[in-house]
Enzyme design. Structure first.
Site, PDB file in Angstrom:
ATOM      1  N   TYR A 146      38.297  23.399  -8.296  1.00  0.00           N
ATOM      2  CA  TYR A 146      38.099  22.254  -9.192  1.00  0.00           C
ATOM      3  C   TYR A 146      38.672  22.581 -10.558  1.00  0.00           C
ATOM      4  CZ  TYR A 146      35.388  18.578 -11.594  1.00  0.00           C
ATOM      5  OH  TYR A 146      35.009  17.493 -12.335  1.00  0.00           O
ATOM      6  N   ALA A 177      40.783  44.496  -5.417  1.00  0.00           N
ATOM      7  CA  ALA A 177      39.482  44.100  -5.953  1.00  0.00           C
ATOM      8  C   ALA A 177      39.677  43.474  -7.336  1.00  0.00           C
ATOM      9  CB  ALA A 177      38.558  45.304  -6.038  1.00  0.00           C
ATOM     10  N   ARG A 185       0.819  -1.217   0.000  1.00  0.00           N
ATOM     11  CA  ARG A 185       0.000   0.000   0.000  1.00  0.00           C
ATOM     12  C   ARG A 185       0.857   1.274   0.000  1.00  0.00           C
ATOM     13  NH1 ARG A 185      -3.691  -2.249   4.888  1.00  0.00           N
ATOM     14  NH2 ARG A 185      -1.854  -3.604   5.064  1.00  0.00           N
TER      15      ARG A 185
HETATM   16  C1  UD1 Z   1      -2.488  -6.469  10.850  1.00  0.00           C
HETATM   17  C2  UD1 Z   1      -3.524  -7.357  11.543  1.00  0.00           C
HETATM   18  C3  UD1 Z   1      -4.759  -6.502  11.817  1.00  0.00           C
HETATM   19  C4  UD1 Z   1      -4.394  -5.315  12.666  1.00  0.00           C
HETATM   20  C5  UD1 Z   1      -3.230  -4.501  12.038  1.00  0.00           C
HETATM   21  C6  UD1 Z   1      -2.710  -3.482  13.039  1.00  0.00           C
HETATM   22  C7  UD1 Z   1      -3.162  -9.636  10.744  1.00  0.00           C
HETATM   23  C8  UD1 Z   1      -3.695 -10.719   9.874  1.00  0.00           C
HETATM   24  N1  UD1 Z   1      -3.851  -8.480  10.724  1.00  0.00           N
HETATM   25  O1  UD1 Z   1      -3.074  -6.072   9.613  1.00  0.00           O
HETATM   26  O2  UD1 Z   1      -5.753  -7.275  12.491  1.00  0.00           O
HETATM   27  O3  UD1 Z   1      -5.509  -4.463  12.851  1.00  0.00           O
HETATM   28  O4  UD1 Z   1      -2.137  -5.370  11.694  1.00  0.00           O
HETATM   29  O5  UD1 Z   1      -1.748  -2.621  12.500  1.00  0.00           O
HETATM   30  O6  UD1 Z   1      -2.211  -9.836  11.452  1.00  0.00           O
HETATM   31  N2  UD1 Z   1       4.225  -9.209   8.123  1.00  0.00           N
HETATM   32  C9  UD1 Z   1       5.105 -10.270   8.144  1.00  0.00           C
HETATM   33  N3  UD1 Z   1       4.868 -11.334   7.329  1.00  0.00           N
HETATM   34  C10 UD1 Z   1       3.788 -11.389   6.502  1.00  0.00           C
HETATM   35  C11 UD1 Z   1       2.875 -10.315   6.507  1.00  0.00           C
HETATM   36  C12 UD1 Z   1       3.115  -9.235   7.330  1.00  0.00           C
HETATM   37  O7  UD1 Z   1       6.098 -10.247   8.869  1.00  0.00           O
HETATM   38  O8  UD1 Z   1       3.640 -12.383   5.787  1.00  0.00           O
HETATM   39  C13 UD1 Z   1       4.497  -8.031   8.976  1.00  0.00           C
HETATM   40  C14 UD1 Z   1       4.524  -6.708   8.212  1.00  0.00           C
HETATM   41  O9  UD1 Z   1       5.837  -6.382   7.805  1.00  0.00           O
HETATM   42  C15 UD1 Z   1       4.005  -5.730   9.238  1.00  0.00           C
HETATM   43  C16 UD1 Z   1       3.101  -6.568  10.125  1.00  0.00           C
HETATM   44  O10 UD1 Z   1       3.450  -7.914   9.893  1.00  0.00           O
HETATM   45  O11 UD1 Z   1       5.039  -5.180  10.017  1.00  0.00           O
HETATM   46  C17 UD1 Z   1       1.635  -6.359   9.806  1.00  0.00           C
HETATM   47  O12 UD1 Z   1       1.408  -6.673   8.455  1.00  0.00           O
HETATM   48  P1  UD1 Z   1       0.400  -5.834   7.570  1.00  0.00           P
HETATM   49  O13 UD1 Z   1       0.345  -6.453   6.240  1.00  0.00           O
HETATM   50  O14 UD1 Z   1       0.673  -4.400   7.665  1.00  0.00           O
HETATM   51  O15 UD1 Z   1      -0.955  -6.190   8.343  1.00  0.00           O
HETATM   52  P2  UD1 Z   1      -2.282  -5.335   8.419  1.00  0.00           P
HETATM   53  O16 UD1 Z   1      -3.075  -5.551   7.201  1.00  0.00           O
HETATM   54  O17 UD1 Z   1      -1.962  -3.943   8.788  1.00  0.00           O
HETATM   55 CA    CA Z   2      -0.111  -2.774   9.046  1.00  0.00          CA
END
Ligand code: UD1
Ligand code: CA
Length: 474
Positions: free
Chosen positions: A393, A429, A18
């Site tokens: 330079y 100058a 996003r």
């Molecule tokens: C997630 C939560 C959501 C919550 C929100 C809060 C889940 C399924 N959903 O959604 O309920 O409201 O955070 O901010 O957990 N990441 C990994 N591996 C992956 C996917 C993501 O390490 O495969 C990490 C991302 O780098 C990030 C975090 O997990 O730091 C959250 O991932 P993101 O995709 O932002 O989740 P949200 O859709 O925001």
């Molecule tokens: Ca997130």
């Protein structure tokens, strides 16, 4: 081992689509540090037994930041199975098999979450005795977050992701902050049961909650005091909102520490900058990176300082500076450009439309107007005439110049490097200084001036200039 050993898992493997950026989401700067570094710094403060950071997308760039910020962290590479649940599953596998303490999971994209909030969250979980505790929030706009669904009696039931939610569920204002505390054994048991059967085809960590409940375990949700604390960064709009909030906190912190900030709305201070009491920041000022400003100095208006060191009682007006050092009592600006390696010594002056780079300007020395000083050392109490260029330079290489102390150079000079100008020397100058000037000498190389009498009346007859000349009677 403490009574309740703690392991922290930082989730940092997501792609951050996003954000629509070639720079990984978690490396976007926020108050002068990558987003994820804020989370890593918070993790460090909690004094956990183990810290695991899960990476995948742009893993080398992430790992470099983790190793710089939190070298004690174990790095786990997430495989091709997507989702926060899979990330935690692999992180837990990296913990010692006999680890039975608490596991705190935090999202790498929730940078404003502070250690104090987490400490009281951990305390609430331990007091409560639940198998898992989730931090929840009531943000103004819940769009994008997982919703906390409670049963009719108000008990925490499950978390539904935005993309899987029904219209009724989307109307719920309480959201999952992305911060969880689990007992290690209960977590291990349920991670094995996660599936990718959902709208995103991912293993959701949030499903562990429902599985725990189905297995008869108690889960509770603890609301955070203010929703901004758990704001997640998913897109650039959220990034700027978080930056605004964090900046407001930083500015207020410095105000309470004795710094005058005339206009907080237009003043930006990075987290690592340091300001002494009785510093004044005027509107439109950015104090960035590891900039340090000593007491009594006034910065701004409209000034940007990145990684600069400003001494006591300095004035810096309408200036752009990077990696510059300005000593006590000196003045800079307006409209000065201090590039890396500039060192303006005590009581010196860099004035209007002056650019400096890799230049030491000695104590009490002045470069007041319209000049470029590059690759040079100037002694003490010298004055560089208006409109002077240090021509450093030659088109291929950079060369160095040395100007002595108590030197007076004329306006509109060019110093063709490498040259040395001795102590107490002068230049006329318009001099193009191509040879070194001995101490005490006057350097002058302009051609003698010739006046051609009557030229205008002869060659531009009838013009205003010619008429004015003839009427002057000279
Ligand atoms: C997630 C939560 C959501 C919550 C929100 C809060 C889940 C399924 N959903 O959604 O309920 O409201 O955070 O901010 O957990 N990441 C990994 N591996 C992956 C996917 C993501 O390490 O495969 C990490 C991302 O780098 C990030 C975090 O997990 O730091 C959250 O991932 P993101 O995709 O932002 O989740 P949200 O859709 O925001
Ligand atoms: Ca997130």
């Amino acid at each position: 081992m403490t009574e309740h050993p703690l392991a922290i898992i930082v989730l940092a493997a997501g792609q951050g689509t996003r954000m629509k950026s070639s720079l990984p989401k978690l490396l976007h700067p926020l108050a002068g540090m990558p987003v994820v570094s804020h989370v890593l710094a918070t993790a460090r403060e909690l004094g956990a037994e183990h810290i695991v950071t899960v990476v995948r997308h742009e893993r080398d760039r992430l790992v470099a930041v983790v190793e710089a910020e939190l070298p004690e962290s174990i790095i786990v590479d997430q495989d091709e199975i997507p989702g926060t649940g899979r990330a935690v599953e692999q992180a837990v596998a990296a913990l010692p098999a006999d680890f039975t303490g608490d596991v705190l999971v935090i999202n790498g994209d929730v940078p404003l979450l502070d250690a104090a909030t987490l400490a009281s969250f951990i305390a609430a979980h331990r007091a409560d005795g639940a198998a898992a505790t989730v931090l929840s929030a009531m943000p103004e706009d819940p769009t994008g977050y997982g919703r906390i669904i409670r049963s009719a009696n108000g008990e925490f039931d499950r978390i539904v992701e935005q993309k899987d939610a029904t219209p009724d569920e989307l109307a719920v204002g309480e959201v999952n902050a992305g911060v969880y505390l689990f007992g290690a054994s209960a977590l291990r048991d349920q991670l094995a049961n996660l599936t990718t059967d959902n709208a995103q085809g991912e293993k959701y960590l949030t499903d562990v909650i429902q599985l725990l409940r189905a297995a008869g375990s108690e889960v509770s949700a603890v609301p955070v005091s203010e929703p901004w604390i758990v704001a997640g960064i998913n897109d650039r709009a959220q990034l700027s909102e978080a930056a605004l909030k964090l900046n407001a906190l930083i500015v207020r912190g410095w105000q309470l520490a004795g710094v005058t900030v005339q206009d907080p709305a237009t003043t930006w201070i990075d987290l690592k900058a340091k300001l002494a009491a009785d510093v004044t920041l005027l509107p439109g000022t950015q104090i960035l990176g590891s900039t340090v400003v000593a007491t009594g100095s006034t910065i701004g208006p409209d000034t940007t300082l990145l990684d600069c060191e400003i001494g006591e009682n300095v004035t810096v007006r309408r200036t752009d500076g990077t990696l510059a050092v300005v000593d006590a009592g000196a003045t800079v600006g307006p409209f000065s450009f201090l590039r890396p390696g500039t060192h303006l010594c005590a009581d010196g002056k860099i004035g209007a439309f002056v650019e400096t780079k890799n230049a030491t300007i000695g104590e009490g020395s002045k470069v007041p107007h319209l000049s470029y000083v590059g690759d040079a050392v100037i002694g003490v109490h010298s004055n560089i005439g208006a409109g002077t260029i240090f021509a450093n330079y030659d088109g291929v290489n950079k060369h160095h110049s040395v100007v002595g102390s108590y030197v007076r150079t004329g306006s509109h000079n060019v110093f063709v490097a490498p040259i040395t100008i001795g102590d107490g020397a002068y230049s006329g100058a318009g001099t193009v200084v191509r040879k070194s000037v001995p101490a005490g000498a006057l350097a002058i190389n302009v051609a003698p001036q010739r006046n051609m009498d009557g030229w205008v009346e002869a060659n531009r007859p009838g013009t205003d200039a010619a008429n004015a000349a003839s009427e002057s009677g000279d």
